[in-house]
Scaffold this active site. Structure first.
Site, PDB file in Angstrom:
ATOM      1  CG  ASP A  79      18.937 -14.538  -9.778  1.00 12.78           C
ATOM      2  OD1 ASP A  79      19.920 -15.008  -9.981  1.00 12.78           O
ATOM      3  OD2 ASP A  79      18.194 -13.942 -10.481  1.00 12.78           O
ATOM      4  CG  HIS A 138      17.973 -23.414 -10.127  1.00 13.37           C
ATOM      5  ND1 HIS A 138      17.626 -23.685 -11.243  1.00 13.37           N
ATOM      6  CD2 HIS A 138      17.362 -21.778  -9.965  1.00 13.37           C
ATOM      7  CE1 HIS A 138      16.496 -22.997 -11.702  1.00 13.37           C
ATOM      8  NE2 HIS A 138      16.461 -21.975 -11.033  1.00 13.37           N
ATOM      9  CB  SER A 241      13.858 -16.114   2.764  1.00 15.44           C
ATOM     10  OG  SER A 241      13.962 -16.550   3.938  1.00 15.44           O
TER      11      SER A 241
END
Length: 246
Positions: A79, A138, A241
């Site tokens: 995200d 992911h 980050s």
């Protein structure tokens, strides 16, 4: 290299974030953070169920998300807000508009010229995770991991103001550079870039990688039969980050 002040700050914040306070006080911390940062908790457990602030940062999804199963589709690893994207030209990419850097320097000295050459003329995309985002990452496509290099460095913030004023920020910061190969034989890099208050970047398929630790020189990890599938959780940032894919 000696520890930079940003590393010491990040380690100190990490100690606070990992501390499990009494439930009544932890509830205040967690709920305050959710409200202050505007976290969307609709896919996660209630904030007061997490025993530390770090467990809230690194929360997992209650239910897996749906995504395209088409092998040719490349999904986002996280995200995020896409802060920049484009094409690698003459070995240059952008950390943000007007601030370019050499891709070879981002990848570091532990990849051969042949390994680095595969990205020339390819594309790059920068995924910035803010403190309010889901912090796990992911696998973007079915792949084989060929090599990973942990490069110690600094922990400058990676928000827009910092990207606009500090040249080569991605190169100065600590990072984990992962060389991957798709099922179609195409090679690409995923680069996990640290930031201020990111005490740890977890890499689940290689637990020997310990970031913001006592390591002072690059550490190289070679792989032979490490295969990961699209959507697999392979770690997290302990705070927001950036991931760069080239």
């Amino acid at each position: 290299m000696e520890k930079h002040i940003t590393s010491l700050i990040s380690q100190s914040f990490g100690k606070f974030a990992n501390k499990e306070f009494p439930h009544w006080f932890q509830k205040i911390i967690n709920n305050s953070y959710v409200k202050l940062m505007g976290l969307d908790m609709s896919e996660f457990h209630e904030p007061n169920t997490y025993k530390s602030l770090n467990k809230l940062f690194t929360r997992t999804l209650k239910e897996p998300r749906h995504y395209s199963l088409d092998a040719s589709d490349f999904i986002s690893p996280c995200d995020s807000w896409i802060s920049e994207l484009g094409r690698v030209q003459d070995n240059y990419a952008l950390q943000i508009k007007g601030m370019r850097y050499k891709v070879n320097e981002l990848l570091g000295e532990n990849f051969s010229d042949e390994e680095k050459a595969v990205v020339e003329g390819g594309e790059f995309i920068n995924f910035y995770l803010s403190p309010s985002d889901y912090h796990r990452y992911h696998i973007p496509t079915n792949l084989k991991v060929l090599k990973a290099v942990h490069i110690p460095g600094k922990f400058y913030p990676v928000n827009v103001p910092s990207l606009q004023k500090r040249l080569n920020l991605f190169i100065e910061n600590e990072r984990v550079v992962i060389l991957c190969e798709t099922t179609e034989g195409k090679k690409f890099y995923m680069v996990l870039v640290s930031a201020l208050n990111v005490g740890v970047m977890q890499v689940s398929f290689e637990p020997r990688i310990q970031t913001n630790a006592d390591v002072t020189t690059p550490q190289v990890y070679e792989f032979e039969n490490t295969y990961l599938n699209k959507g697999d959780d392979f770690g997290c940032f302990e705070m927001g980050s950036t991931i760069v894919i080239v």
